[in-house]
Write a protein that holds these residues in place. Structure first.
Motif, PDB file in Angstrom:
ATOM      1  N   ASN A  53      12.929   3.796  -0.291  1.00 52.62           N
ATOM      2  CA  ASN A  53      11.926   3.080   0.504  1.00 52.62           C
ATOM      3  C   ASN A  53      11.120   4.026   1.394  1.00 52.62           C
ATOM      4  O   ASN A  53       9.929   3.811   1.625  1.00 52.62           O
ATOM      5  N   HIS A  54      11.735   5.101   1.878  1.00 57.86           N
ATOM      6  CA  HIS A  54      10.987   6.069   2.681  1.00 57.86           C
ATOM      7  C   HIS A  54       9.991   6.849   1.828  1.00 57.86           C
ATOM      8  O   HIS A  54       8.913   7.204   2.302  1.00 57.86           O
ATOM      9  N   ASP A  55      10.361   7.090   0.576  1.00 55.53           N
ATOM     10  CA  ASP A  55       9.445   7.776  -0.330  1.00 55.53           C
ATOM     11  C   ASP A  55       8.182   6.955  -0.572  1.00 55.53           C
ATOM     12  O   ASP A  55       7.140   7.507  -0.928  1.00 55.53           O
ATOM     13  N   GLU A  56       8.254   5.641  -0.399  1.00 51.29           N
ATOM     14  CA  GLU A  56       7.121   4.752  -0.655  1.00 51.29           C
ATOM     15  C   GLU A  56       6.249   4.533   0.582  1.00 51.29           C
ATOM     16  O   GLU A  56       5.246   3.823   0.509  1.00 51.29           O
ATOM     17  N   ARG A  57       6.606   5.130   1.710  1.00 53.23           N
ATOM     18  CA  ARG A  57       5.867   4.857   2.948  1.00 53.23           C
ATOM     19  C   ARG A  57       4.399   5.266   2.858  1.00 53.23           C
ATOM     20  O   ARG A  57       3.515   4.558   3.339  1.00 53.23           O
ATOM     21  N   LEU A  58       4.122   6.415   2.250  1.00 51.21           N
ATOM     22  CA  LEU A  58       2.736   6.856   2.114  1.00 51.21           C
ATOM     23  C   LEU A  58       1.951   5.878   1.247  1.00 51.21           C
ATOM     24  O   LEU A  58       0.837   5.475   1.594  1.00 51.21           O
ATOM     25  N   HIS A  59       2.539   5.498   0.116  1.00 47.73           N
ATOM     26  CA  HIS A  59       1.888   4.544  -0.784  1.00 47.73           C
ATOM     27  C   HIS A  59       1.609   3.229  -0.059  1.00 47.73           C
ATOM     28  O   HIS A  59       0.505   2.669  -0.160  1.00 47.73           O
ATOM     29  N   ARG A  60       2.586   2.740   0.676  1.00 53.14           N
ATOM     30  CA  ARG A  60       2.415   1.470   1.381  1.00 53.14           C
ATOM     31  C   ARG A  60       1.345   1.575   2.467  1.00 53.14           C
ATOM     32  O   ARG A  60       0.565   0.637   2.680  1.00 53.14           O
ATOM     33  N   LYS A  61       1.301   2.715   3.149  1.00 54.91           N
ATOM     34  CA  LYS A  61       0.296   2.910   4.189  1.00 54.91           C
ATOM     35  C   LYS A  61      -1.109   2.920   3.583  1.00 54.91           C
ATOM     36  O   LYS A  61      -2.031   2.275   4.109  1.00 54.91           O
ATOM     37  N   LEU A  62      -1.274   3.624   2.463  1.00 53.11           N
ATOM     38  CA  LEU A  62      -2.574   3.666   1.810  1.00 53.11           C
ATOM     39  C   LEU A  62      -2.957   2.308   1.229  1.00 53.11           C
ATOM     40  O   LEU A  62      -4.125   1.909   1.265  1.00 53.11           O
ATOM     41  N   ALA A  63      -1.949   1.591   0.695  1.00 52.73           N
ATOM     42  CA  ALA A  63      -2.223   0.285   0.085  1.00 52.73           C
ATOM     43  C   ALA A  63      -2.721  -0.741   1.102  1.00 52.73           C
ATOM     44  O   ALA A  63      -3.363  -1.721   0.736  1.00 52.73           O
ATOM     45  N   GLU A  64      -2.432  -0.504   2.387  1.00 51.16           N
ATOM     46  CA  GLU A  64      -2.931  -1.406   3.424  1.00 51.16           C
ATOM     47  C   GLU A  64      -4.452  -1.337   3.531  1.00 51.16           C
ATOM     48  O   GLU A  64      -5.094  -2.279   4.002  1.00 51.16           O
ATOM     49  N   HIS A  65      -5.044  -0.227   3.079  1.00 51.55           N
ATOM     50  CA  HIS A  65      -6.474   0.000   3.263  1.00 51.55           C
ATOM     51  C   HIS A  65      -7.247   0.153   1.957  1.00 51.55           C
ATOM     52  O   HIS A  65      -8.477   0.103   1.969  1.00 51.55           O
ATOM     53  N   ILE A  66      -6.533   0.346   0.837  1.00 49.67           N
ATOM     54  CA  ILE A  66      -7.206   0.571  -0.438  1.00 49.67           C
ATOM     55  C   ILE A  66      -6.898  -0.586  -1.390  1.00 49.67           C
ATOM     56  O   ILE A  66      -5.734  -0.829  -1.705  1.00 49.67           O
ATOM     57  N   PRO A  67      -7.926  -1.308  -1.874  1.00 46.97           N
ATOM     58  CA  PRO A  67      -7.696  -2.404  -2.829  1.00 46.97           C
ATOM     59  C   PRO A  67      -7.068  -1.882  -4.113  1.00 46.97           C
ATOM     60  O   PRO A  67      -7.248  -0.703  -4.479  1.00 46.97           O
ATOM     61  N   PRO A  68      -6.315  -2.733  -4.828  1.00 46.18           N
ATOM     62  CA  PRO A  68      -5.604  -2.291  -6.034  1.00 46.18           C
ATOM     63  C   PRO A  68      -6.505  -1.642  -7.080  1.00 46.18           C
ATOM     64  O   PRO A  68      -6.126  -0.646  -7.700  1.00 46.18           O
ATOM     65  N   ASP A  69      -7.727  -2.193  -7.309  1.00 47.91           N
ATOM     66  CA  ASP A  69      -8.585  -1.603  -8.332  1.00 47.91           C
ATOM     67  C   ASP A  69      -9.074  -0.220  -7.912  1.00 47.91           C
ATOM     68  O   ASP A  69      -9.204   0.689  -8.733  1.00 47.91           O
ATOM     69  N   HIS A  70      -9.323  -0.031  -6.608  1.00 44.67           N
ATOM     70  CA  HIS A  70      -9.699   1.300  -6.117  1.00 44.67           C
ATOM     71  C   HIS A  70      -8.536   2.272  -6.268  1.00 44.67           C
ATOM     72  O   HIS A  70      -8.727   3.449  -6.574  1.00 44.67           O
ATOM     73  N   TRP A  71      -7.335   1.772  -6.020  1.00 46.28           N
ATOM     74  CA  TRP A  71      -6.135   2.604  -6.111  1.00 46.28           C
ATOM     75  C   TRP A  71      -5.967   3.145  -7.526  1.00 46.28           C
ATOM     76  O   TRP A  71      -5.681   4.327  -7.732  1.00 46.28           O
ATOM     77  N   GLU A  72      -6.153   2.269  -8.522  1.00 46.59           N
ATOM     78  CA  GLU A  72      -6.016   2.698  -9.908  1.00 46.59           C
ATOM     79  C   GLU A  72      -7.083   3.725 -10.267  1.00 46.59           C
ATOM     80  O   GLU A  72      -6.822   4.681 -10.999  1.00 46.59           O
ATOM     81  N   TRP A  73      -8.296   3.539  -9.757  1.00 46.65           N
ATOM     82  CA  TRP A  73      -9.381   4.490 -10.029  1.00 46.65           C
ATOM     83  C   TRP A  73      -9.050   5.855  -9.442  1.00 46.65           C
ATOM     84  O   TRP A  73      -9.260   6.885 -10.069  1.00 46.65           O
ATOM     85  N   ILE A  74      -8.523   5.858  -8.220  1.00 45.05           N
ATOM     86  CA  ILE A  74      -8.160   7.120  -7.567  1.00 45.05           C
ATOM     87  C   ILE A  74      -7.085   7.849  -8.375  1.00 45.05           C
ATOM     88  O   ILE A  74      -7.171   9.062  -8.609  1.00 45.05           O
ATOM     89  N   LYS A  75      -6.073   7.122  -8.836  1.00 45.32           N
ATOM     90  CA  LYS A  75      -5.010   7.748  -9.618  1.00 45.32           C
ATOM     91  C   LYS A  75      -5.562   8.341 -10.914  1.00 45.32           C
ATOM     92  O   LYS A  75      -5.136   9.404 -11.354  1.00 45.32           O
ATOM     93  N   GLU A  76      -6.517   7.637 -11.533  1.00 44.06           N
ATOM     94  CA  GLU A  76      -7.082   8.098 -12.794  1.00 44.06           C
ATOM     95  C   GLU A  76      -7.961   9.332 -12.600  1.00 44.06           C
ATOM     96  O   GLU A  76      -7.912  10.276 -13.384  1.00 44.06           O
ATOM     97  N   LYS A  77      -8.783   9.338 -11.543  1.00 46.74           N
ATOM     98  CA  LYS A  77      -9.769  10.396 -11.363  1.00 46.74           C
ATOM     99  C   LYS A  77      -9.237  11.584 -10.556  1.00 46.74           C
ATOM    100  O   LYS A  77      -9.618  12.727 -10.804  1.00 46.74           O
ATOM    101  N   VAL A  78      -8.394  11.302  -9.588  1.00 44.77           N
ATOM    102  CA  VAL A  78      -7.931  12.346  -8.677  1.00 44.77           C
ATOM    103  C   VAL A  78      -6.521  12.817  -9.016  1.00 44.77           C
ATOM    104  O   VAL A  78      -6.177  13.988  -8.882  1.00 44.77           O
ATOM    105  N   GLY A  79      -5.698  11.888  -9.457  1.00 46.90           N
ATOM    106  CA  GLY A  79      -4.294  12.198  -9.702  1.00 46.90           C
ATOM    107  C   GLY A  79      -3.401  11.388  -8.779  1.00 46.90           C
ATOM    108  O   GLY A  79      -3.876  10.680  -7.896  1.00 46.90           O
ATOM    109  N   SER A  80      -2.127  11.495  -8.963  1.00 44.58           N
ATOM    110  CA  SER A  80      -1.178  10.692  -8.211  1.00 44.58           C
ATOM    111  C   SER A  80      -1.165  11.064  -6.733  1.00 44.58           C
ATOM    112  O   SER A  80      -1.257  12.241  -6.380  1.00 44.58           O
ATOM    113  N   LEU A  81      -1.094  10.047  -5.890  1.00 38.72           N
ATOM    114  CA  LEU A  81      -0.888  10.257  -4.462  1.00 38.72           C
ATOM    115  C   LEU A  81       0.555   9.952  -4.072  1.00 38.72           C
ATOM    116  O   LEU A  81       0.864   9.818  -2.898  1.00 38.72           O
TER     117      LEU A  81
END
Length: 222
Positions: A53-81
């Motif tokens: 659960n601590h490993d997911e803290r960054l993801h959860r923090k970003l998910a509070e501000h980034i919509p799911p479709d934007h998140w998928e685009w970022i992973k595709e274009k930039v790489g995993s966060l």
């Protein structure tokens, strides 16, 4: 030999929603995480890593501000966060523990042979210690859904407790302790914890995909 990091190689302290008692930057922590992961990967030929659960803290923090479709685009274009995925990309002998269940990515447990490594976000008081039995019940009831093989041993992290719990005569549940320092909130006068965390880790021998139960040994670091 195989080393399983059973979740929370990161604390992600700076991303915590709880009151902070120390100043620990993410850059400072990540430097330590990379050093620890590198040392583990040098010592063991095969390393598997469960997501805690601590490993997911960054993801959860970003998910509070980034919509799911934007998140998928970022992973595709930039790489995993995902910090854990970054470690896996860096070390060829490090594999992330993940499986797809009905389209959902499940990364909080792993199974090797008849051993399940779990970072279930569950906790109980020292007086009741219900977690071992709840884990056995969950994995039995969800074995088909999760695609599990028969199991004899469950090793549970997350609780920061160290215990050996035979369940029903044919399954052993071991809470493997933790490898971290005492947290500041445990020393505050409000909401006193009922016990200190137990530092430790577990080892065992496996032969042809089956754990040798007498070899299961929780190591208590005092």
């Amino acid at each position: 030999d195989v080393c399983v990091v059973n979740g929370d190689i990161t604390d992600s302290y700076s991303f915590s929603k709880w009151t902070k008692f120390e100043n620990v930057s993410w850059a400072q922590e990540w430097e330590a995480v990379e050093r620890i992961a590198g040392d583990i990967c040098k010592r063991f030929p095969i390393v598997r890593m469960v997501t805690g659960n601590h490993d997911e803290r960054l993801h959860r923090k970003l998910a509070e501000h980034i919509p799911p479709d934007h998140w998928e685009w970022i992973k595709e274009k930039v790489g995993s966060l995902d910090p854990i995925a970054v470690l896996a990309d860096k070390h060829k002998n490090l594999t992330l523990s993940t499986r797809s269940v009905d389209g959902h990515e499940v990364a909080w447990f792993d199974q090797i042979g008849d051993v399940i490594f779990s970072h279930a976000e569950d906790y109980s008081s020292a007086e009741t210690n219900l977690v071992p039995r709840k884990l056995d019940t969950y994995f039995r009831n969800f074995s088909t859904v999760l695609g599990l093989d028969p199991f004899s041993l469950i090793i549970q992290a997350h609780t920061h407790d160290l215990s050996w719990n035979p369940i029903g005569g044919n399954v052993l549940v071991v809470q493997s302790g933790c490898l971290c320092k005492t947290q500041g909130y445990q020393l505050r006068p409000r909401k006193l914890p009922n016990r200190p965390q137990q530092r430790g880790y577990g080892t065992f021998t496996m032969v042809d995909g089956r754990v040798h139960i007498p070899s299961v040994h929780p190591h208590w670091i005092r």
